[in-house]
Design a protein around this motif. Structure first.
Motif, PDB file in Angstrom:
ATOM      1  N   LEU A 200       0.843  -1.210   0.000  1.00 38.86           N
ATOM      2  CA  LEU A 200       0.000   0.000   0.000  1.00 38.86           C
ATOM      3  C   LEU A 200       0.870   1.249   0.000  1.00 38.86           C
ATOM      4  O   LEU A 200       0.599   2.222  -0.705  1.00 38.86           O
ATOM      5  CB  LEU A 200      -0.907   0.047   1.239  1.00 38.86           C
ATOM      6  N   VAL A 212      -6.709  -0.950   4.336  1.00 37.95           N
ATOM      7  CA  VAL A 212      -7.354  -2.258   4.406  1.00 37.95           C
ATOM      8  C   VAL A 212      -8.375  -2.169   5.524  1.00 37.95           C
ATOM      9  O   VAL A 212      -8.065  -1.670   6.620  1.00 37.95           O
ATOM     10  CB  VAL A 212      -6.317  -3.357   4.700  1.00 37.95           C
ATOM     11  N   THR A 221      -3.779   1.326   7.235  1.00 35.35           N
ATOM     12  CA  THR A 221      -4.107   2.345   6.223  1.00 35.35           C
ATOM     13  C   THR A 221      -2.974   3.356   6.062  1.00 35.35           C
ATOM     14  O   THR A 221      -2.205   3.590   6.987  1.00 35.35           O
ATOM     15  CB  THR A 221      -5.426   3.072   6.577  1.00 35.35           C
ATOM     16  N   GLN A 232     -13.423   0.644  -3.673  1.00 35.19           N
ATOM     17  CA  GLN A 232     -12.959  -0.439  -2.808  1.00 35.19           C
ATOM     18  C   GLN A 232     -13.237  -1.790  -3.453  1.00 35.19           C
ATOM     19  O   GLN A 232     -14.178  -1.928  -4.224  1.00 35.19           O
ATOM     20  CB  GLN A 232     -13.594  -0.331  -1.421  1.00 35.19           C
ATOM     21  N   LEU A 235     -10.556  -7.910  -0.582  1.00 30.77           N
ATOM     22  CA  LEU A 235      -9.193  -8.469  -0.659  1.00 30.77           C
ATOM     23  C   LEU A 235      -9.384  -9.972  -0.889  1.00 30.77           C
ATOM     24  O   LEU A 235      -9.956 -10.668  -0.050  1.00 30.77           O
ATOM     25  CB  LEU A 235      -8.456  -8.170   0.662  1.00 30.77           C
ATOM     26  N   VAL A 243      -9.954  -3.713   0.433  1.00 32.26           N
ATOM     27  CA  VAL A 243      -8.933  -2.682   0.308  1.00 32.26           C
ATOM     28  C   VAL A 243      -9.591  -1.508  -0.428  1.00 32.26           C
ATOM     29  O   VAL A 243     -10.314  -1.694  -1.407  1.00 32.26           O
ATOM     30  CB  VAL A 243      -7.662  -3.225  -0.394  1.00 32.26           C
TER      31      VAL A 243
END
Ligand code: ADP
Length: 521
Positions: A200, A212, A221, A232, A235, A243
């Motif tokens: 990320l 996340v 995050t 979004q 995941l 995510v």
């Protein structure tokens, strides 16, 4: 103004307003359309970009887990066919953050062995069989025999995650006996912080905020609230986990805002230019209409001005010719005839002179003369007219000669016009002439005790055809007739001599008209 003019002017104002407003509105609408279209396009591009980032995050988490599975299977394949090697597995567990246990079972899920780091409670793995179920095991085995391995996530009690795959089978080296089911037991939160978060941070470097989330709560995050998430995706690897991403402030929003601002400035500029153009056009036309109106008035004024003295001359001359006038009254009749004839010739002279100025054919002689002397001469010549109207005329002479280079007739005409006005508008008050030298100029002034000229009209009265209607001494609007050419000529003649003509209020009431000409050494 003719009765139709205000309407015509209003129509013109409406047309000009429309001319300024219609393109501005059209431009605004067009800009709005283009803006919203490009906003939609930009939003689409942005969404596409965010989706790409979310996909890459998902893919990388999946890749990491697959590579771990691959490594684990390798350990299994290298080791004894029926047992996992505790040593390499322990090493595997130590080096893989988030992997808490490795479980091996036969495909019937009849027997199982759990390997954990020392001190780890392994109870959650005991429910492996229930969590994954035989149908999915069979599917995994079939896929394994086709030559590829698949990871199946299975949620375990305590929020842990089992990643189940079939390790040995047709594709594994030294595979003996039935394929075994292997399971990595992953703790989602440490997995997120050790595996997903670095990714990320990497993809979020372009100003995009990512995070996340599980049930709207952040698991990890790069500075993003669930409420601010724009796009979004679940995941893939971690059930109930997603995510999310939001484009950075410096990206699309800013570009849109910049574009909107530019459009606004452009729109404002165009409106301003159109408005200014319309205003200038309006002003020009209004002036034209005003001049047309003044000309109209002028024609009617001139006709009147001609008719009155002609009627008088005719009447007096007829009376004299028919011998109806007693001898004692004859001198008055003759004087009136002369005065009216003079008035007529002044009027005609003014009109002719003005038309010469208009056509540019006027010729101003430049002979040396004394302005003081000229003023006194004109005053003497005009005294009778002034006094006949019940006014007095005095002239304050200069201290010495005031030599100027000028046109005697034209300057005399100017002075007569000023004296004429002083009598016409002066309300029978005293008229005073004066001459003096001032700052390299010879100045001649004619002052009266009339109503004066309103400040707003002081420049206008020198324009051709302009006649203002100041109140006379008795409080009534004056009705004196005229053509509106007198002062226009006074100024033009002064300017033609390199001088000026102006008016100011006289102390104690009245006006002072002034002609200033450069003195000639
Ligand atoms: P006319 O006298 O023929 O109207 P002028 O050009 O001489 O034209 O004067 C323009 C206007 O200026 C006049 O109509 C009058 O309203 C104003 N004006 C001129 N002289 C005087 C004055 N001495 N006092 C007051 N108003 C004057």
């Amino acid at each position: 103004m003719t009765p139709t003019s205000p309407r015509a002017l209003r129509q013109l104002a409406g047309a000009l307003l429309a001319l300024a407003i219609v393109p501005a509105v059209a431009f605004a609408v067009l800009q709005g359309l283009v803006q919203s279209e490009s906003e939609a396009q930009l939003a689409e591009i942005r969404d596409g970009q965010l989706d790409g980032l979310l996909f890459s995050v998902n893919q990388s988490a999946w890749d990491v887990a697959s590579s771990w599975a691959e490594q684990l299977a390798w350990i299994r394949a290298e080791g004894a066919p029926t047992d996992l090697l505790p040593g390499p597995v322990m090493e595997f567990l130590t080096e893989r953050p988030g992997v808490r246990a490795v479980v091996v079972a036969d495909t019937a899920l009849a027997t199982q062995q759990v390997l954990t780091l020392p001190g780890e409670a392994a109870d959650t793995t005991l429910v492996l069989a229930e969590a994954i179920g035989l149908p999915s095991i069979r599917r995994l085995v079939a896929q394994n025999q086709q030559g590829y391995r698949k990871l199946e996530p299975a949620t375990l009690p305590g929020g842990r995650l089992g990643l189940v795959f079939v390790a040995d089978g047709a594709s594994s080296r030294d595979a003996i006996g039935p394929p075994r089911v292997l399971c990595m037991v992953i703790d989602p939160d440490p997995f997120v912080s050790a595996v997903v978060m670095p990714k990320l941070r990497e993809v979020g470097r372009g100003g995009v905020a990512l995070g996340v989330f599980r049930g709207g709560e952040p698991v990890g995050t790069t500075d993003l609230d669930w409420a601010d998430v724009e796009r979004q995706r679940p995941l893939w690897l971690l059930p109930a986990t997603s995510v999310g991403a939001r484009a950075g402030a410096g990206s699309v929003e800013e570009a849109l805002q910049r574009r909107a601002f530019q459009s606004l400035v452009l729109f404002g500029g165009v409106t301003l230019v159109l408005g200014a153009g319309a205003w200038f056009a309006w002003r020009g036309v209004r002036r034209e209409v005003e001049v047309a109106r003044l000309r109209e008035d002028f024609v009617s004024n001139v006709s009147h001005e001609l008719r009155t003295p002609l009627a008088l001359i005719r009447m007096y001359a007829e009376s004299l010719a028919e011998g109806r006038v007693p001898d004692d009254r004859k001198p008055r009749y003759y004087a009136t005839l002369v005065a009216e004839a003079e008035r007529l010739s002044r009027l005609v002279g003014n009109v002719l002179q003005f038309s010469r100025f208009e056509r540019g054919t006027v010729q101003i002689a430049r002979e040396p003369l004394d302005l003081g002397g000229l003023v006194e001469e004109i005053a003497e010549r005009y005294r009778a007219v002034v006094e006949r109207e019940g006014c007095t005329l005095t002239v304050r002479p200069a201290d010495g000669p005031l030599p100027v280079l000028g046109d005697r007739d034209a300057l005399a005409e100017s002075l007569v016009n000023l004296l004429d006005n002083a009598v016409k508008y002066g309300g029978a008050g005293p008229v005073e002439g004066s001459v003096r030298a001032e700052g390299g100029h010879a100045v001649a002034e004619v002052a009266d005790r009339g109503p004066g000229i309103p400040v707003a009209d002081r420049e206008r009265v020198f324009d051709p055809f302009v006649r203002v209607q100041p109140e006379s001494a008795d409080g009534l609007v004056h009705t004196a007739k005229g053509t509106g050419l007198g002062l226009a000529l006074v100024r033009r003649i002064a300017v033609a001599h390199g001088g000026t003509a102006a008016v100011r209020t006289r102390e104690g009431g009245g006006s002072v008209f002034q002609i200033a000409l450069p003195t000639h050494a």
